[in-house]
Motif scaffolding. Sequence first.
Motif, PDB file in Angstrom:
ATOM      1  N   ALA A  23     -24.935   2.967   1.751  1.00 12.51           N
ATOM      2  CA  ALA A  23     -25.297   2.361   0.456  1.00 12.51           C
ATOM      3  C   ALA A  23     -25.052   3.319  -0.702  1.00 12.51           C
ATOM      4  O   ALA A  23     -24.731   2.885  -1.812  1.00 12.51           O
ATOM      5  N   LEU A  24     -25.187   4.613  -0.440  1.00 13.36           N
ATOM      6  CA  LEU A  24     -24.959   5.624  -1.478  1.00 13.36           C
ATOM      7  C   LEU A  24     -23.484   5.975  -1.646  1.00 13.36           C
ATOM      8  O   LEU A  24     -23.134   6.780  -2.506  1.00 13.36           O
ATOM      9  N   GLY A  25     -22.635   5.381  -0.818  1.00 16.29           N
ATOM     10  CA  GLY A  25     -21.203   5.636  -0.936  1.00 16.29           C
ATOM     11  C   GLY A  25     -20.748   6.908  -0.243  1.00 16.29           C
ATOM     12  O   GLY A  25     -19.758   7.513  -0.658  1.00 16.29           O
ATOM     13  N   ASN A  26     -21.477   7.312   0.792  1.00 16.51           N
ATOM     14  CA  ASN A  26     -21.136   8.508   1.559  1.00 16.51           C
ATOM     15  C   ASN A  26     -20.679   8.109   2.965  1.00 16.51           C
ATOM     16  O   ASN A  26     -21.428   8.230   3.934  1.00 16.51           O
ATOM     17  N   PRO A  27     -19.445   7.611   3.095  1.00 16.38           N
ATOM     18  CA  PRO A  27     -19.018   7.068   4.388  1.00 16.38           C
ATOM     19  C   PRO A  27     -18.972   8.089   5.515  1.00 16.38           C
ATOM     20  O   PRO A  27     -19.286   7.751   6.657  1.00 16.38           O
ATOM     21  N   ASP A  28     -18.588   9.329   5.234  1.00 19.44           N
ATOM     22  CA  ASP A  28     -18.529  10.329   6.307  1.00 19.44           C
ATOM     23  C   ASP A  28     -19.920  10.606   6.866  1.00 19.44           C
ATOM     24  O   ASP A  28     -20.104  10.692   8.085  1.00 19.44           O
ATOM     25  N   ALA A  29     -20.897  10.734   5.979  1.00 20.75           N
ATOM     26  CA  ALA A  29     -22.275  10.956   6.426  1.00 20.75           C
ATOM     27  C   ALA A  29     -22.804   9.719   7.151  1.00 20.75           C
ATOM     28  O   ALA A  29     -23.529   9.836   8.147  1.00 20.75           O
ATOM     29  N   ALA A  30     -22.430   8.534   6.666  1.00 19.71           N
ATOM     30  CA  ALA A  30     -22.863   7.297   7.318  1.00 19.71           C
ATOM     31  C   ALA A  30     -22.305   7.224   8.736  1.00 19.71           C
ATOM     32  O   ALA A  30     -23.040   6.927   9.687  1.00 19.71           O
TER      33      ALA A  30
END
Length: 83
Positions: A23-30
């Motif tokens: 949701a925060l726009g951090n795909p690698d962390a997601a």
Amino acid sequence: MIDREAMFERMKDFYFLGDAERALGNPDAALASFRASEEWARANRTPEIHLAYSGLAQTYTDLGDYDKAIENYKKGLAALDSI
């Protein structure tokens, strides 16, 4: 050794962390969090592993990697079918 309920809670924690990162726009962390959720779910042998696959699939969709998205959606459906 961690008991089964604690392992399940850990799996959910990683799933919700992945959802927040997405949701925060951090795909690698997601992706890292959803993979961790998958590992905990696999270790716990829980059908809720489909949640991790769904999170991975949604994130890959966001990234435009539709082949990986489809692969993970299929894994999630297979997990649900095995219940």
